[in-house]
Design a protein around this motif. Structure first.
Motif, PDB file in Angstrom:
ATOM      1  N   LYS A  30       0.958  -1.111  -0.018  1.00 15.11           N
ATOM      2  CA  LYS A  30       0.287   0.070   0.006  1.00 15.11           C
ATOM      3  C   LYS A  30       0.904   1.363  -0.051  1.00 15.11           C
ATOM      4  CE  LYS A  30      -3.559   2.087   2.560  1.00 15.11           C
ATOM      5  NZ  LYS A  30      -4.323   2.241   3.816  1.00 15.11           N
ATOM      6  N   GLY A  31       0.374   2.323  -1.016  1.00 14.38           N
ATOM      7  CA  GLY A  31       1.266   3.454  -0.983  1.00 14.38           C
ATOM      8  C   GLY A  31       2.333   3.293  -1.709  1.00 14.38           C
ATOM      9  N   MET A  32       2.967   2.406  -2.337  1.00 19.43           N
ATOM     10  CA  MET A  32       4.124   2.171  -3.183  1.00 19.43           C
ATOM     11  C   MET A  32       3.319   2.494  -4.725  1.00 19.43           C
ATOM     12  SD  MET A  32       5.836  -1.214  -1.828  1.00 19.43           S
ATOM     13  CE  MET A  32       7.230  -1.108  -3.059  1.00 19.43           C
ATOM     14  N   SER A  33       4.381   3.237  -5.357  1.00 16.90           N
ATOM     15  CA  SER A  33       4.170   3.644  -6.936  1.00 16.90           C
ATOM     16  C   SER A  33       4.551   2.568  -7.798  1.00 16.90           C
ATOM     17  CB  SER A  33       4.983   4.995  -7.132  1.00 16.90           C
ATOM     18  OG  SER A  33       6.443   4.490  -7.186  1.00 16.90           O
ATOM     19  N   VAL A  34       4.112   2.699  -8.894  1.00 16.95           N
ATOM     20  CA  VAL A  34       4.268   1.742 -10.125  1.00 16.95           C
ATOM     21  C   VAL A  34       5.756   1.465 -10.163  1.00 16.95           C
ATOM     22  CG1 VAL A  34       4.156   0.932 -12.280  1.00 16.95           C
ATOM     23  CG2 VAL A  34       2.196   1.857 -11.169  1.00 16.95           C
ATOM     24  N   GLY A  35       6.522   2.435 -10.161  1.00 20.96           N
ATOM     25  CA  GLY A  35       8.040   2.464 -10.114  1.00 20.96           C
ATOM     26  C   GLY A  35       8.806   1.959  -8.956  1.00 20.96           C
ATOM     27  N   ASN A  36       8.083   2.137  -7.699  1.00 23.14           N
ATOM     28  CA  ASN A  36       8.888   1.362  -6.642  1.00 23.14           C
ATOM     29  C   ASN A  36       8.502  -0.131  -6.706  1.00 23.14           C
ATOM     30  OD1 ASN A  36       7.678   4.179  -4.664  1.00 23.14           O
ATOM     31  ND2 ASN A  36       9.890   3.695  -5.265  1.00 23.14           N
ATOM     32  N   MET A  37       7.168  -0.692  -7.291  1.00 22.83           N
ATOM     33  CA  MET A  37       7.010  -2.005  -7.164  1.00 22.83           C
ATOM     34  C   MET A  37       7.881  -2.571  -8.408  1.00 22.83           C
ATOM     35  SD  MET A  37       4.619  -3.261  -5.166  1.00 22.83           S
ATOM     36  CE  MET A  37       3.950  -4.661  -5.960  1.00 22.83           C
ATOM     37  N   ALA A  38       8.071  -1.957  -9.520  1.00 20.98           N
ATOM     38  CA  ALA A  38       8.952  -2.489 -10.651  1.00 20.98           C
ATOM     39  C   ALA A  38      10.749  -2.682  -9.918  1.00 20.98           C
ATOM     40  CB  ALA A  38       8.853  -1.591 -11.589  1.00 20.98           C
ATOM     41  N   ASP A  39      11.048  -1.619  -9.490  1.00 18.69           N
ATOM     42  CA  ASP A  39      12.177  -1.690  -8.493  1.00 18.69           C
ATOM     43  C   ASP A  39      12.299  -2.935  -7.515  1.00 18.69           C
ATOM     44  OD1 ASP A  39      13.029   0.593  -9.843  1.00 18.69           O
ATOM     45  OD2 ASP A  39      12.831   2.002  -8.366  1.00 18.69           O
ATOM     46  N   LEU A  40      11.370  -3.092  -6.985  1.00 16.58           N
ATOM     47  CA  LEU A  40      11.315  -4.174  -5.832  1.00 16.58           C
ATOM     48  C   LEU A  40      11.427  -5.540  -6.670  1.00 16.58           C
ATOM     49  CD1 LEU A  40      10.838  -5.048  -3.003  1.00 16.58           C
ATOM     50  CD2 LEU A  40       8.572  -5.054  -3.206  1.00 16.58           C
TER      51      LEU A  40
END
Length: 174
Positions: A30-40
């Motif tokens: 929750k609260g993560m951007s699409v870019g953050n999810m891609a990085d993760l």
């Protein structure tokens, strides 16, 4: 909107993922951007970990079909991502610990590793776990140490049996 057959196919896919895995981590993204999810996801891939997002109801159906995931049911709420582990149990924990340190997200919720439950406060313990190869190396080292003491004892004094026995006895006292 997915049809009933689409949903059954997704549950079947999740079931196969769970059957192939020796562990499962749940994170709240929750609260993560699409870019953050891609990085993760990229970080997880580097550690040979499959990280996927499924609807909680779908993954719960797959868990119920397999059994042994009862302790994770209370964590199947909000926006969850699931890290499936095959070999290196600590790999997802290490990735999560570093990513959370750098980004304050996602939230580690719980994990089941080889049937053992780990709750919210146990991410550090999971990250400190040794890999199977490290454990095997430790066991082999322990098994070989008595043999190496005998060999070094025989080589050290070499010529006499009494000298070899004395050296072995001295090594045993250490």
């Amino acid at each position: 909107m997915p049809t009933l057959s689409d949903k059954k196919a997704i549950v079947e896919e999740i079931t196969k993922e769970l059957e192939a895995a020796n562990g499962l981590y749940i994170t709240n993204y929750k609260g993560m951007s699409v870019g953050n999810m891609a990085d993760l996801r990229t970080e997880f891939r580097k550690g040979d970990v499959r990280y996927k997002v499924y609807k909680n109801t779908m993954i719960k159906r797959a868990m119920e079909a397999i059994g042994g995931y009862d302790e994770l049911y209370p964590y199947l709420n909000e926006q969850n991502g699931f890290a499936f582990v095959e070999e290196e149990f600590a790999a997802p924990a290490k990735v999560l610990k570093q990513y959370i340190k750098d980004n304050n997200k996602p939230e580690f919720k719980a994990a089941i590793i080889d049937g053992e439950f780990y709750g919210e406060g146990q991410l550090d313990a999971l990250a400190a776990m040794k890999s199977k190869n490290e454990v095997i190396g430790d066991i082999i080292g322990l098994l070989l140490s008595p043999i190496s003491n005998v060999v070094s004892g025989l080589q050290a004094q070499g010529e006499t049996i009494a000298g070899a026995v004395k050296t072995i006895a001295e090594k045993g006292e250490e």
